[in-house]
Design an enzyme around this catalytic site. Sequence first.
Site, PDB file in Angstrom:
ATOM      1  N   HIS A 219       0.970  -1.220  -0.003  1.00  0.00           N
ATOM      2  CA  HIS A 219       0.061   0.018   0.020  1.00  0.00           C
ATOM      3  C   HIS A 219       0.778   1.099   0.149  1.00  0.00           C
ATOM      4  CE1 HIS A 219      -2.744   3.088   1.311  1.00  0.00           C
ATOM      5  NE2 HIS A 219      -3.834   2.295   0.831  1.00  0.00           N
TER       6      HIS A 219
ATOM      7  N   GLU B  29      -4.490   2.094  -7.206  1.00  0.00           N
ATOM      8  CA  GLU B  29      -5.096   3.342  -6.433  1.00  0.00           C
ATOM      9  C   GLU B  29      -3.973   4.549  -6.525  1.00  0.00           C
ATOM     10  OE1 GLU B  29      -6.967   2.626  -2.567  1.00  0.00           O
ATOM     11  OE2 GLU B  29      -5.024   2.609  -1.827  1.00  0.00           O
TER      12      GLU B  29
HETATM   13  P1  PGA Z   1      -9.795   5.941   0.567  1.00  0.00           P
HETATM   14  O1  PGA Z   1      -8.620   4.875   0.897  1.00  0.00           O
HETATM   15  O2  PGA Z   1     -10.847   5.024   0.210  1.00  0.00           O
HETATM   16  O3  PGA Z   1      -9.861   6.731   1.811  1.00  0.00           O
HETATM   17  O4  PGA Z   1      -9.295   6.931  -0.407  1.00  0.00           O
HETATM   18  C1  PGA Z   1      -8.384   3.799   0.188  1.00  0.00           C
HETATM   19  C2  PGA Z   1      -6.934   3.410   0.423  1.00  0.00           C
HETATM   20  O5  PGA Z   1      -5.888   4.023   0.876  1.00  0.00           O
HETATM   21  O6  PGA Z   1      -6.953   2.031   0.582  1.00  0.00           O
END
Ligand code: PGA
Length: 221
Positions: free
Chosen positions: A93, A132
């Site tokens: 992450h 992401e």
């Molecule tokens: P968020 O976080 O939905 O609050 O943007 C997602 C993540 O970092 O996994």
Amino acid sequence: MRKPLIIANWKSNPLTLKEAVVLARSAEKYSKIFRGADVVVAPPFLFISAVSKILRQAKLGAQDVFWAEGPYTGEISLRQLKNLGVRYVIVGHSSLRMTLGETDEMVNKKIKKNSLKGVKKSQLERVVVAYEPVWAISTMPGAQVDTPQSAVRALRYLRGILSRMYGKKYADKVKMLYGGSVSAKNARQFLILPGVDGALVGGASLRPQEFGEIISQASAF
Ligand code: PGA
């Protein structure tokens, strides 16, 4: 169309066990009602044991894993997680990269040493890739959800890499998620996209009703 996968990433929330129990019960409740989606809840390590006693329909996840077993202060091994019923682990992450300086090499070790090494092609359906963009994560200053077009492009690119590694037939087994400021308002526009198999949800997974709404939307696909 594959069954969508919704992963709740609680990060270092909530502050108390009591709140964690409330959140887990709610996620379990919605997973039971809306069975058209698979739900994974990834609490902080501290609450995994308590949450494992609540989840039945929803699956248990963890937010990180160390690459070895043994005397490593502060680290948690894959075997420990498995023994608690953890079925999914988030690795790599961006918040670990940014706050703790986790490198590609470390992420690679976490994956390879934890038996994903030489993952058999037929096991690729157990691999989930989340696209992401860092700037889309809700806690980043000025965060903005990505556009559906850009998410499709990025996921297509990532699937292309997997296809070159494993062949298209097997690469297609990997689930691909969108993450970054997913909310009940915007979830649908990502879930509907070709090549998007679900969502990684941070902030909104801490708001029980909203998370339930996201599960319900995913379940309808
Ligand atoms: P968020 O976080 O939905 O609050 O943007 C997602 C993540 O970092 O996994």
